[in-house]
Scaffold this motif. Structure first.
Motif, PDB file in Angstrom:
ATOM      1  N   ARG A   1       0.842  -1.209   0.000  1.00 19.01           N
ATOM      2  CA  ARG A   1       0.000   0.000   0.000  1.00 19.01           C
ATOM      3  C   ARG A   1       0.879   1.261   0.000  1.00 19.01           C
ATOM      4  NH1 ARG A   1      -3.872   2.663  -1.974  1.00 19.01           N
ATOM      5  NH2 ARG A   1      -4.880   4.097  -0.564  1.00 19.01           N
ATOM      6  N   ALA A   2       1.951   1.250   0.799  1.00 17.79           N
ATOM      7  CA  ALA A   2       2.854   2.404   0.829  1.00 17.79           C
ATOM      8  C   ALA A   2       3.533   2.594  -0.522  1.00 17.79           C
ATOM      9  CB  ALA A   2       3.901   2.219   1.920  1.00 17.79           C
ATOM     10  N   ALA A   3       3.936   1.510  -1.164  1.00 19.52           N
ATOM     11  CA  ALA A   3       4.565   1.599  -2.484  1.00 19.52           C
ATOM     12  C   ALA A   3       3.573   2.135  -3.508  1.00 19.52           C
ATOM     13  CB  ALA A   3       5.086   0.236  -2.912  1.00 19.52           C
ATOM     14  N   GLN A   4       2.323   1.695  -3.419  1.00 22.29           N
ATOM     15  CA  GLN A   4       1.295   2.171  -4.342  1.00 22.29           C
ATOM     16  C   GLN A   4       1.049   3.672  -4.146  1.00 22.29           C
ATOM     17  OE1 GLN A   4      -2.564   0.488  -3.622  1.00 22.29           O
ATOM     18  NE2 GLN A   4      -3.387   1.142  -5.583  1.00 22.29           N
ATOM     19  N   LEU A   5       0.952   4.113  -2.907  1.00 17.25           N
ATOM     20  CA  LEU A   5       0.752   5.538  -2.633  1.00 17.25           C
ATOM     21  C   LEU A   5       1.938   6.366  -3.118  1.00 17.25           C
ATOM     22  CD1 LEU A   5      -0.807   5.368   0.947  1.00 17.25           C
ATOM     23  CD2 LEU A   5      -1.959   5.993  -1.187  1.00 17.25           C
ATOM     24  N   ARG A   6       3.146   5.850  -2.922  1.00 19.87           N
ATOM     25  CA  ARG A   6       4.350   6.541  -3.367  1.00 19.87           C
ATOM     26  C   ARG A   6       4.360   6.688  -4.892  1.00 19.87           C
ATOM     27  NH1 ARG A   6       7.942   3.119  -1.402  1.00 19.87           N
ATOM     28  NH2 ARG A   6       7.553   3.891   0.682  1.00 19.87           N
ATOM     29  N   GLN A   7       3.974   5.639  -5.604  1.00 12.56           N
ATOM     30  CA  GLN A   7       3.933   5.687  -7.064  1.00 12.56           C
ATOM     31  C   GLN A   7       2.858   6.643  -7.558  1.00 12.56           C
ATOM     32  OE1 GLN A   7       3.457   1.583  -8.124  1.00 12.56           O
ATOM     33  NE2 GLN A   7       5.639   1.118  -7.880  1.00 12.56           N
ATOM     34  N   GLU A   8       1.703   6.666  -6.894  1.00 17.89           N
ATOM     35  CA  GLU A   8       0.641   7.605  -7.265  1.00 17.89           C
ATOM     36  C   GLU A   8       1.094   9.038  -7.047  1.00 17.89           C
ATOM     37  OE1 GLU A   8      -2.761   6.458  -4.982  1.00 17.89           O
ATOM     38  OE2 GLU A   8      -3.122   4.647  -6.179  1.00 17.89           O
ATOM     39  N   ARG A   9       1.782   9.294  -5.941  1.00 21.11           N
ATOM     40  CA  ARG A   9       2.271  10.638  -5.653  1.00 21.11           C
ATOM     41  C   ARG A   9       3.304  11.076  -6.689  1.00 21.11           C
ATOM     42  NH1 ARG A   9       5.533  10.874  -0.786  1.00 21.11           N
ATOM     43  NH2 ARG A   9       7.177  12.052  -1.742  1.00 21.11           N
ATOM     44  N   GLN A  10       4.191  10.152  -7.058  1.00 27.97           N
ATOM     45  CA  GLN A  10       5.192  10.470  -8.081  1.00 27.97           C
ATOM     46  C   GLN A  10       4.513  10.772  -9.411  1.00 27.97           C
ATOM     47  OE1 GLN A  10       7.820  11.256  -6.240  1.00 27.97           O
ATOM     48  NE2 GLN A  10       9.126  10.324  -7.782  1.00 27.97           N
ATOM     49  N   ALA A  11       3.464  10.039  -9.750  1.00 25.91           N
ATOM     50  CA  ALA A  11       2.745  10.275 -11.006  1.00 25.91           C
ATOM     51  C   ALA A  11       2.066  11.643 -10.986  1.00 25.91           C
ATOM     52  CB  ALA A  11       1.719   9.176 -11.241  1.00 25.91           C
ATOM     53  N   ARG A  12       1.470  12.014  -9.843  1.00 28.13           N
ATOM     54  CA  ARG A  12       0.839  13.329  -9.730  1.00 28.13           C
ATOM     55  C   ARG A  12       1.864  14.442  -9.859  1.00 28.13           C
ATOM     56  NH1 ARG A  12      -2.265  11.101  -5.371  1.00 28.13           N
ATOM     57  NH2 ARG A  12      -0.790  12.074  -3.958  1.00 28.13           N
ATOM     58  N   LEU A  13       3.018  14.280  -9.197  1.00 25.79           N
ATOM     59  CA  LEU A  13       4.059  15.298  -9.284  1.00 25.79           C
ATOM     60  C   LEU A  13       4.586  15.418 -10.710  1.00 25.79           C
ATOM     61  CD1 LEU A  13       6.101  14.632  -6.015  1.00 25.79           C
ATOM     62  CD2 LEU A  13       4.653  16.598  -6.525  1.00 25.79           C
ATOM     63  N   SER A  14       4.744  14.309 -11.366  1.00 23.19           N
ATOM     64  CA  SER A  14       5.209  14.320 -12.751  1.00 23.19           C
ATOM     65  C   SER A  14       4.189  15.022 -13.644  1.00 23.19           C
ATOM     66  CB  SER A  14       5.437  12.891 -13.219  1.00 23.19           C
ATOM     67  OG  SER A  14       5.814  12.870 -14.565  1.00 23.19           O
ATOM     68  N   GLN A  15       2.911  14.750 -13.420  1.00 21.11           N
ATOM     69  CA  GLN A  15       1.848  15.388 -14.201  1.00 21.11           C
ATOM     70  C   GLN A  15       1.833  16.895 -13.956  1.00 21.11           C
ATOM     71  OE1 GLN A  15      -0.052  13.970 -16.480  1.00 21.11           O
ATOM     72  NE2 GLN A  15      -1.066  15.890 -16.915  1.00 21.11           N
ATOM     73  N   ARG A  16       2.013  17.316 -12.696  1.00 21.79           N
ATOM     74  CA  ARG A  16       2.041  18.749 -12.382  1.00 21.79           C
ATOM     75  C   ARG A  16       3.211  19.439 -13.062  1.00 21.79           C
ATOM     76  NH1 ARG A  16       0.975  18.428  -5.942  1.00 21.79           N
ATOM     77  NH2 ARG A  16      -1.198  17.811  -6.040  1.00 21.79           N
ATOM     78  N   ARG A  17       4.373  18.798 -13.044  1.00 18.42           N
ATOM     79  CA  ARG A  17       5.546  19.385 -13.702  1.00 18.42           C
ATOM     80  C   ARG A  17       5.308  19.539 -15.194  1.00 18.42           C
ATOM     81  NH1 ARG A  17       9.044  15.349 -10.834  1.00 18.42           N
ATOM     82  NH2 ARG A  17       9.331  16.260  -8.796  1.00 18.42           N
ATOM     83  N   GLN A  18       4.710  18.530 -15.797  1.00 17.50           N
ATOM     84  CA  GLN A  18       4.446  18.578 -17.231  1.00 17.50           C
ATOM     85  C   GLN A  18       3.446  19.683 -17.549  1.00 17.50           C
ATOM     86  OE1 GLN A  18       2.813  14.969 -18.790  1.00 17.50           O
ATOM     87  NE2 GLN A  18       3.356  15.464 -20.889  1.00 17.50           N
TER      88      GLN A  18
ATOM     89  N   GLU B   1       4.124  23.105 -19.767  1.00 17.95           N
ATOM     90  CA  GLU B   1       3.299  23.486 -20.917  1.00 17.95           C
ATOM     91  C   GLU B   1       2.718  24.886 -20.735  1.00 17.95           C
ATOM     92  OE1 GLU B   1       0.414  20.409 -21.181  1.00 17.95           O
ATOM     93  OE2 GLU B   1       1.835  18.934 -21.975  1.00 17.95           O
ATOM     94  N   ASP B   2       2.354  25.258 -19.503  1.00 13.31           N
ATOM     95  CA  ASP B   2       1.805  26.574 -19.222  1.00 13.31           C
ATOM     96  C   ASP B   2       2.839  27.667 -19.457  1.00 13.31           C
ATOM     97  OD1 ASP B   2      -0.600  25.454 -18.579  1.00 13.31           O
ATOM     98  OD2 ASP B   2      -0.321  25.592 -16.414  1.00 13.31           O
ATOM     99  N   ARG B   3       4.103  27.361 -19.229  1.00 13.34           N
ATOM    100  CA  ARG B   3       5.155  28.353 -19.413  1.00 13.34           C
ATOM    101  C   ARG B   3       5.599  28.469 -20.868  1.00 13.34           C
ATOM    102  NH1 ARG B   3       7.719  25.746 -14.759  1.00 13.34           N
ATOM    103  NH2 ARG B   3       9.071  24.801 -16.307  1.00 13.34           N
ATOM    104  N   GLY B   4       5.033  27.657 -21.700  1.00 10.20           N
ATOM    105  CA  GLY B   4       5.381  27.763 -23.116  1.00 10.20           C
ATOM    106  C   GLY B   4       6.501  26.821 -23.508  1.00 10.20           C
ATOM    107  N   GLY B   5       6.592  25.724 -22.846  1.00 11.55           N
ATOM    108  CA  GLY B   5       7.604  24.748 -23.226  1.00 11.55           C
ATOM    109  C   GLY B   5       8.776  24.762 -22.287  1.00 11.55           C
ATOM    110  N   ARG B   6       9.764  24.029 -22.682  1.00 14.39           N
ATOM    111  CA  ARG B   6      10.929  23.840 -21.833  1.00 14.39           C
ATOM    112  C   ARG B   6      11.708  25.127 -21.599  1.00 14.39           C
ATOM    113  NH1 ARG B   6      15.142  18.901 -22.251  1.00 14.39           N
ATOM    114  NH2 ARG B   6      16.465  19.546 -20.552  1.00 14.39           N
ATOM    115  N   TYR B   7      11.812  25.945 -22.610  1.00 13.04           N
ATOM    116  CA  TYR B   7      12.648  27.151 -22.491  1.00 13.04           C
ATOM    117  C   TYR B   7      11.834  28.428 -22.330  1.00 13.04           C
ATOM    118  CZ  TYR B   7      16.134  23.851 -23.985  1.00 13.04           C
ATOM    119  OH  TYR B   7      16.959  22.769 -24.058  1.00 13.04           O
ATOM    120  N   GLY B   8      10.515  28.293 -22.090  1.00 13.33           N
ATOM    121  CA  GLY B   8       9.674  29.440 -21.800  1.00 13.33           C
ATOM    122  C   GLY B   8       9.426  30.340 -22.982  1.00 13.33           C
ATOM    123  N   SER B   9       9.475  29.807 -24.186  1.00 14.23           N
ATOM    124  CA  SER B   9       9.275  30.651 -25.375  1.00 14.23           C
ATOM    125  C   SER B   9       7.831  30.918 -25.685  1.00 14.23           C
ATOM    126  CB  SER B   9       9.935  30.004 -26.595  1.00 14.23           C
ATOM    127  OG  SER B   9       9.472  28.704 -26.786  1.00 14.23           O
TER     128      SER B   9
END
Length: 121
Positions: free
Chosen positions: A92-109, A113-121
């Motif tokens: 259960r802890a491993a599952q929660l950890r993986q879900e949290r990592q997926a959410r953080l990865s989604q937020r970063r992505q 995208e909101d900033r206009g890509g990797r270099y902010g263009s």
């Protein structure tokens, strides 16, 4: 990209009872290994101690047999069930950890995208 696993040398106690990092959910084979270790190592040592003590105290062979049997079977049940709790908690802890990592990865992505890509263009 190949992820390199760190090889950590655990203590003898840890290698016997839970030789996994806890970062991933355990497979069926790993779970069975833990259940067998917990359900046999501790009850066998408890049984041997009971046998030695009952021999030293001079109990009858029938009484010794009954004590050894009760000690072993109760130890197998208690520590077998305890190993199931440890496995389910780890998974259960491993599952929660993986879900949290997926959410953080989604937020970063999304933020990228909101900033206009990797270099902010």
């Amino acid at each position: 990209m190949q992820q390199q696993q760190e090889h950590v040398r655990y203590s003898l106690f840890r290698r016997i009872f839970f030789p996994y990092s806890g970062g991933e959910a355990l497979t069926i084979k790993q779970s069975l290994r833990i259940i067998i270790a917990w359900a046999l190592v501790v009850p066998v040592s408890m049984t041997l101690l009971t046998l030695v003590l009952s021999l030293l105290l001079g109990f009858s062979p029938q009484h010794i047999t009954l004590l050894v049997l009760i000690t072993f079977l109760s130890g197998v049940m208690v520590f077998g069930l305890l190993s199931l709790v440890v496995i389910s908690t780890n998974n259960r802890a491993a599952q929660l950890r993986q879900e949290r990592q997926a959410r953080l990865s989604q937020r970063r992505q999304t933020a990228e995208e909101d900033r206009g890509g990797r270099y902010g263009s």
